[in-house]
Design a protein around this motif. Structure first.
Motif, PDB file in Angstrom:
ATOM      1  N   PRO A  15      35.957 -80.192   9.393  1.00 28.87           N
ATOM      2  CA  PRO A  15      35.302 -79.635  10.575  1.00 28.87           C
ATOM      3  C   PRO A  15      35.776 -78.206  10.848  1.00 28.87           C
ATOM      4  O   PRO A  15      36.956 -77.897  10.710  1.00 28.87           O
ATOM      5  CB  PRO A  15      35.742 -80.587  11.701  1.00 28.87           C
ATOM      6  N   HIS A  17      36.476 -75.481  13.476  1.00 29.14           N
ATOM      7  CA  HIS A  17      36.709 -75.281  14.906  1.00 29.14           C
ATOM      8  C   HIS A  17      37.333 -73.921  15.194  1.00 29.14           C
ATOM      9  O   HIS A  17      37.786 -73.687  16.311  1.00 29.14           O
ATOM     10  CB  HIS A  17      37.618 -76.378  15.460  1.00 29.14           C
ATOM     11  N   SER A  18      37.361 -73.045  14.182  1.00 27.36           N
ATOM     12  CA  SER A  18      37.967 -71.735  14.392  1.00 27.36           C
ATOM     13  C   SER A  18      37.440 -70.766  13.343  1.00 27.36           C
ATOM     14  O   SER A  18      36.908 -71.170  12.303  1.00 27.36           O
ATOM     15  CB  SER A  18      39.494 -71.814  14.297  1.00 27.36           C
ATOM     16  N   LEU A  38      32.316 -72.457  17.401  1.00 28.69           N
ATOM     17  CA  LEU A  38      33.481 -72.584  16.530  1.00 28.69           C
ATOM     18  C   LEU A  38      34.754 -72.905  17.293  1.00 28.69           C
ATOM     19  O   LEU A  38      35.809 -73.050  16.700  1.00 28.69           O
ATOM     20  CB  LEU A  38      33.686 -71.273  15.745  1.00 28.69           C
ATOM     21  N   ASN A  39      34.679 -73.006  18.589  1.00 34.53           N
ATOM     22  CA  ASN A  39      35.871 -73.264  19.384  1.00 34.53           C
ATOM     23  C   ASN A  39      36.281 -74.733  19.305  1.00 34.53           C
ATOM     24  O   ASN A  39      35.433 -75.604  19.106  1.00 34.53           O
ATOM     25  CB  ASN A  39      35.624 -72.866  20.836  1.00 34.53           C
ATOM     26  N   PRO A  40      37.571 -75.028  19.464  1.00 32.54           N
ATOM     27  CA  PRO A  40      38.026 -76.422  19.403  1.00 32.54           C
ATOM     28  C   PRO A  40      37.314 -77.276  20.445  1.00 32.54           C
ATOM     29  O   PRO A  40      37.105 -76.831  21.580  1.00 32.54           O
ATOM     30  CB  PRO A  40      39.521 -76.326  19.715  1.00 32.54           C
ATOM     31  N   PRO A  41      36.882 -78.485  20.063  1.00 28.22           N
ATOM     32  CA  PRO A  41      36.207 -79.357  21.027  1.00 28.22           C
ATOM     33  C   PRO A  41      37.183 -79.894  22.067  1.00 28.22           C
ATOM     34  O   PRO A  41      38.373 -80.054  21.796  1.00 28.22           O
ATOM     35  CB  PRO A  41      35.676 -80.502  20.153  1.00 28.22           C
ATOM     36  N   TRP A  99      27.218 -83.985  17.108  1.00 31.20           N
ATOM     37  CA  TRP A  99      27.292 -82.757  16.314  1.00 31.20           C
ATOM     38  C   TRP A  99      25.955 -82.040  16.337  1.00 31.20           C
ATOM     39  O   TRP A  99      24.912 -82.610  16.035  1.00 31.20           O
ATOM     40  CB  TRP A  99      27.697 -83.085  14.875  1.00 31.20           C
ATOM     41  N   THR A 161      25.908 -69.844  15.339  1.00 28.51           N
ATOM     42  CA  THR A 161      27.132 -70.329  15.979  1.00 28.51           C
ATOM     43  C   THR A 161      27.615 -69.283  16.973  1.00 28.51           C
ATOM     44  O   THR A 161      27.109 -68.156  17.004  1.00 28.51           O
ATOM     45  CB  THR A 161      28.242 -70.632  14.948  1.00 28.51           C
TER      46      THR A 161
END
Length: 204
Positions: A15, A17-18, A38-41, A99, A161
């Motif tokens: 995944p 996330h950054s 792209l930020n952490p969930p 998602w 994104t």
């Protein structure tokens, strides 16, 4: 032919996330899953921190009502408040896990929506499509950058994104920005399309 990708297809990377994770995956894979952010969930604990004080306040107010302030009724009020708060946290966390984003196929040079209903895949054309990164709406917790696919005549085609940089030290902020800028260049290069707009410039 429209496709309904309700779940992300299998890919060769974890995944994203950054920006750091994107930079590592980009040179290595033939298909890339770009999440809508792209930020952490946020996890269940983040929702618990938001909803917990509200639940405590509502439970306390409910037990101030005459007839609800004595056991065993007050115990029932506490249990119901806790159950409702837990259900709200579960629903919000479940929504977070759904998602949504885009599957980028470097081999076939096309982009497919995932978790967004029936949409036509976007087949890329080097003379018609371009990729740019622009400053989006700024929030109190940072600045948002949007990665956007554009068409020479139709304008914006898809927001692939977004990434929000938190207010950190200027040197760290500029490092993240430069890394994002390189990712945009690499993504455009692998898709054989040009990059539109200005490069992302660091703060001075």
């Amino acid at each position: 032919m429209t496709q309904d990708l309700t779940k992300p297809p299998r890919v060769e990377h974890g995944p994203l996330h950054s920006v750091e994770a994107l930079a590592l995956a980009l040179p290595q894979v033939q298909r890339l899953l770009l999440p809508e952010a792209l930020n952490p969930p946020r996890g269940p604990w983040a929702y618990a921190a938001m909803l917990g004080p509200v639940a405590l306040f509502l439970g306390w107010k409910a037990m101030q009502v005459p007839g609800l302030d004595a056991p065993p009724i007050s115990w029932g009020v506490a249990v119901v408040t806790g159950v409702l708060a837990a259900a709200a946290i579960w629903v919000l966390a479940r929504q977070e896990r759904r998602w949504r984003g885009w599957c980028v196929d470097f081999e076939q040079l096309r982009i497919m929506a995932v978790g967004q209903g029936h949409q036509l895949p976007i087949v890329l054309n080097a003379t018609e499509h371009s990729l740019g990164c622009y400053v989006g709406s700024s929030a109190a917790h940072g600045t948002c950058f949007v990665l956007e696919l554009r068409h020479v005549r139709r304008g914006p085609v898809a927001q692939l994104t977004s990434v929000t940089f938190s207010a950190v030290r200027q040197a760290a902020w500029n490092q993240q920005l430069q890394q994002l800028d390189r990712c945009v260049d690499m993504l455009a290069e692998r898709l054989h399309i040009r990059r539109s707009g200005e490069p992302l410039r660091p703060m001075r």
